[in-house]
Design a protein around this motif. Structure first.
Motif, PDB file in Angstrom:
ATOM      1  N   UNK A 132      55.201  16.243  12.073  1.00 53.74           N
ATOM      2  CA  UNK A 132      55.430  16.998  13.300  1.00 53.74           C
ATOM      3  C   UNK A 132      54.221  17.794  13.736  1.00 53.74           C
ATOM      4  N   UNK A 133      53.027  17.290  13.450  1.00 52.09           N
ATOM      5  CA  UNK A 133      51.780  17.992  13.760  1.00 52.09           C
ATOM      6  C   UNK A 133      50.885  17.114  14.632  1.00 52.09           C
ATOM      7  N   UNK A 134      51.469  16.557  15.686  1.00 52.64           N
ATOM      8  CA  UNK A 134      50.738  15.628  16.537  1.00 52.64           C
ATOM      9  C   UNK A 134      49.501  16.254  17.168  1.00 52.64           C
ATOM     10  N   UNK A 135      49.601  17.518  17.579  1.00 53.32           N
ATOM     11  CA  UNK A 135      48.442  18.178  18.191  1.00 53.32           C
ATOM     12  C   UNK A 135      47.289  18.296  17.197  1.00 53.32           C
ATOM     13  N   UNK A 136      47.606  18.640  15.951  1.00 54.73           N
ATOM     14  CA  UNK A 136      46.562  18.730  14.926  1.00 54.73           C
ATOM     15  C   UNK A 136      45.929  17.370  14.693  1.00 54.73           C
ATOM     16  N   UNK A 137      46.742  16.311  14.709  1.00 49.46           N
ATOM     17  CA  UNK A 137      46.209  14.971  14.542  1.00 49.46           C
ATOM     18  C   UNK A 137      45.271  14.591  15.668  1.00 49.46           C
ATOM     19  N   UNK A 138      45.662  14.929  16.893  1.00 46.90           N
ATOM     20  CA  UNK A 138      44.784  14.629  18.030  1.00 46.90           C
ATOM     21  C   UNK A 138      43.468  15.402  17.919  1.00 46.90           C
ATOM     22  N   UNK A 139      43.535  16.601  17.384  1.00 49.80           N
ATOM     23  CA  UNK A 139      42.317  17.385  17.199  1.00 49.80           C
ATOM     24  C   UNK A 139      41.371  16.742  16.200  1.00 49.80           C
ATOM     25  N   UNK A 140      41.916  16.225  15.088  1.00 47.01           N
ATOM     26  CA  UNK A 140      41.071  15.551  14.095  1.00 47.01           C
ATOM     27  C   UNK A 140      40.423  14.302  14.681  1.00 47.01           C
ATOM     28  N   UNK A 141      41.196  13.543  15.454  1.00 41.97           N
ATOM     29  CA  UNK A 141      40.649  12.326  16.060  1.00 41.97           C
ATOM     30  C   UNK A 141      39.570  12.670  17.072  1.00 41.97           C
ATOM     31  N   UNK A 142      39.781  13.728  17.860  1.00 41.65           N
ATOM     32  CA  UNK A 142      38.773  14.136  18.841  1.00 41.65           C
ATOM     33  C   UNK A 142      37.485  14.559  18.150  1.00 41.65           C
ATOM     34  N   UNK A 143      37.607  15.297  17.036  1.00 40.99           N
ATOM     35  CA  UNK A 143      36.423  15.707  16.275  1.00 40.99           C
ATOM     36  C   UNK A 143      35.698  14.483  15.712  1.00 40.99           C
TER      37      UNK A 143
END
Length: 269
Positions: A132-143
């Motif tokens: 349930x941490x989709x935003x954190x996942x998107x942040x890692x991918x963006x980095x």
């Protein structure tokens, strides 16, 4: 009929309950060192983590974050004590353990092998969704994508032989090969996958450049072919860089850090 004030109260309670459900903590069990990295990066501050015994080893990328979290062995007995809601694994966990967890309704999330960065993105999304941490996942991918863009902009080119201290190389169809390509280099290898290297062949036909990896580890390969005394001067003269095992041992977002560092080193005159 519900009065306007009552309707607002009902709506407010519904929103409060929804927020509370989203904020509910998870008990997350990691079965190996690679899975530890995903748990540490994507677990929420309210979650309780149970990490593998190697979570703070020198080759664990997020070892500093592992402090203060419980360590458990990947056994059925330990899992029953931890009572996890979600289990993360790359290679850890025997079939008996995984079957028992699934029988009890525990969500088991597999981190898959990746031969390119799209596979890494899929791993991050899969784990982030399960937690349930989709935003954190998107942040890692963006980095990760930003690092890959900087690697491409460095302007490195040519070829290099990837070599581990244990005397193995990696070809096009491996994540190590993807790291070299992202850095602008063509991986030299007798195989598209992983393959052992011959010390004699390297001495007779040495590559122009080496990319070394896992040389800081002495646990299992301190006498590996990659450390052969006859290769020492050759490696010292032709190595572009030494990539840490902590960046290369897991199909995760931080492989892009290795690509960025390698590109900067390879682009130097």
């Amino acid at each position: 009929m519900i009065r306007r004030g009552g309707a607002a109260l009902v709506l407010g309670l519904a929103l409060f309950c929804a927020d509370a459900a989203r904020a509910e903590s998870l008990r997350i069990l990691s079965l190996d060192q690679c899975a530890d990295q995903f748990a540490l990066a994507l677990g929420g501050p309210e979650d309780q983590l149970f990490l593998s015994p190697r979570a703070d080893d020198p080759d664990s990328h997020l070892r500093a974050r592992a402090r203060g979290h419980a360590r458990v062995r990947p056994t059925l007995e330990a899992a029953l004590i931890a009572r996890p809601d979600v289990v993360l694994r790359y290679w850890g966990g025997e079939p008996r353990l995984l079957t028992a967890l699934e029988r009890r309704g525990v969500t088991v999330v597999d981190i898959e092998d990746a031969t390119e960065f799209d596979g890494v993105r899929a791993n991050v999304r899969r784990v982030a969704e399960a937690l349930g941490r989709e935003d954190a996942g998107r942040g890692l991918i963006a980095e990760m994508d930003q690092r890959l863009a900087r690697a491409a902009e460095a302007g490195a080119s040519g070829s290099a032989l990837y070599m581990t201290a244990g005397g193995f190389t990696a070809g096009e169809q491996t994540l190590a090969g993807a790291v070299l390509r992202a850095a602008g280099l063509r991986p030299l290898s007798p195989s598209p996958w992983f393959a052992p290297l011959s010390v004699e062949r390297l001495l007779l036909e040495p590559p122009a450049r080496f990319v070394l990896a896992f040389y800081e580890q002495v646990r299992a390969d301190w006498r590996g072919p990659g450390r052969h005394p006859a290769l020492r001067r050759l490696i010292d003269d032709r190595a572009i860089t030494r990539l840490p095992g902590s960046a290369m041992g897991c199909p995760a977002w931080f492989a892009a850090e290795a690509a960025e560092s390698l590109a900067a080193q390879a682009a130097r005159p």
